[in-house]
Design a protein around this motif. Sequence first.
Motif, PDB file in Angstrom:
ATOM      1  N   THR A  19     -77.529  24.656  10.535  1.00  0.00           N
ATOM      2  CA  THR A  19     -76.205  24.090  10.253  1.00  0.00           C
ATOM      3  C   THR A  19     -75.286  24.220  11.455  1.00  0.00           C
ATOM      4  O   THR A  19     -74.512  23.304  11.767  1.00  0.00           O
ATOM      5  CB  THR A  19     -75.582  24.792   9.032  1.00  0.00           C
ATOM      6  N   ASP A  74     -78.981  14.370  12.047  1.00  0.00           N
ATOM      7  CA  ASP A  74     -77.946  13.709  12.837  1.00  0.00           C
ATOM      8  C   ASP A  74     -78.498  12.369  13.318  1.00  0.00           C
ATOM      9  O   ASP A  74     -79.647  12.297  13.759  1.00  0.00           O
ATOM     10  CB  ASP A  74     -77.567  14.546  14.069  1.00  0.00           C
ATOM     11  N   HIS A  86     -76.193  21.578  13.937  1.00  0.00           N
ATOM     12  CA  HIS A  86     -75.808  20.276  13.388  1.00  0.00           C
ATOM     13  C   HIS A  86     -74.311  20.037  13.544  1.00  0.00           C
ATOM     14  O   HIS A  86     -73.880  18.959  13.976  1.00  0.00           O
ATOM     15  CB  HIS A  86     -76.211  20.219  11.918  1.00  0.00           C
ATOM     16  N   GLU A  87     -73.507  21.033  13.226  1.00  0.00           N
ATOM     17  CA  GLU A  87     -72.056  20.859  13.272  1.00  0.00           C
ATOM     18  C   GLU A  87     -71.521  20.833  14.704  1.00  0.00           C
ATOM     19  O   GLU A  87     -70.524  20.171  14.991  1.00  0.00           O
ATOM     20  CB  GLU A  87     -71.382  21.972  12.462  1.00  0.00           C
ATOM     21  N   GLU A 120     -73.344  17.286  16.254  1.00  0.00           N
ATOM     22  CA  GLU A 120     -73.418  16.057  15.470  1.00  0.00           C
ATOM     23  C   GLU A 120     -72.823  14.897  16.263  1.00  0.00           C
ATOM     24  O   GLU A 120     -71.717  14.967  16.777  1.00  0.00           O
ATOM     25  CB  GLU A 120     -72.657  16.208  14.147  1.00  0.00           C
TER      26      GLU A 120
END
Length: 270
Positions: A164, A108, A167-168, A171
């Motif tokens: 993940t 990110d 991150h999602e 972000e």
Amino acid sequence: MNKELMDRLKKDLEKSGLASELKVRRIFQERKWSISGGAAYLDKDEGKSREIDIVAHHGASIKRRDKTVIYNGFRIYAEVKKSEKPWVVFKHYPSKHFDSCAWNNIIDYINLPCKPLHLAKSLQKHSLIKANGWEGTGIHEAFKKPDQPSRWYGAFLSAIKSATDYHEEYETEGEKESNDLYQNPTEITFNQPVVILDGVLVTAELTSDNDILIEAVNTAAFKFEYKTEHYNRSSYRVDVVTINGLQEYLELVEKRQASLNKAILDNAGI
């Protein structure tokens, strides 16, 4: 508490793998990483909340003129596995163009002083695949009965899905480039899936005369392909590290952060 009970508890902790987690935690703490255990993540394939063994964070922010111009964080999402049976990594030597990794990791960022491509070499320099000169393409758990499930595969998925999920969820949205880091500092977070093995890790490859060469190692970098309706990257970079090799691995990670910071400062003219 009597000694017999204490001894039984110690054996139970060692057998369950919790003792391995305690060893891993101590190594992170000795290198001044912040850690948390049992962090929750959403497994979107199953629609369930699950736990990752350890999430560890190392900050390498940079100040200039009493202002922070770079927020650089490296987060490791680690599954810890204890195994009395060796893990055998199938060894592969990629071509020169694929012997390192950079932006194909889970990263990110906002407010870079330049195009991401200009920072690729700084990310590649201390990547594990670059340091080793080879990558793993699969793992065989030695002496495992055919009807027993592979532990490494599930560990890879847990590490990937937890990285993940973070991150999602977090972000950063905003401008990807900045021409003034004093007003708009670079913020970058590297999310690395890792499997930490308390056990023996070896590589296997064929020699020129078709013999199998076995070598003991402490680390292996993987380009792991996994794709479902909910996880649609073409591949993920996953690192496997033994407990004995974790200290050296973290040194490599910290060098990677320092290399990236230098490249950002150079491109910003600071």
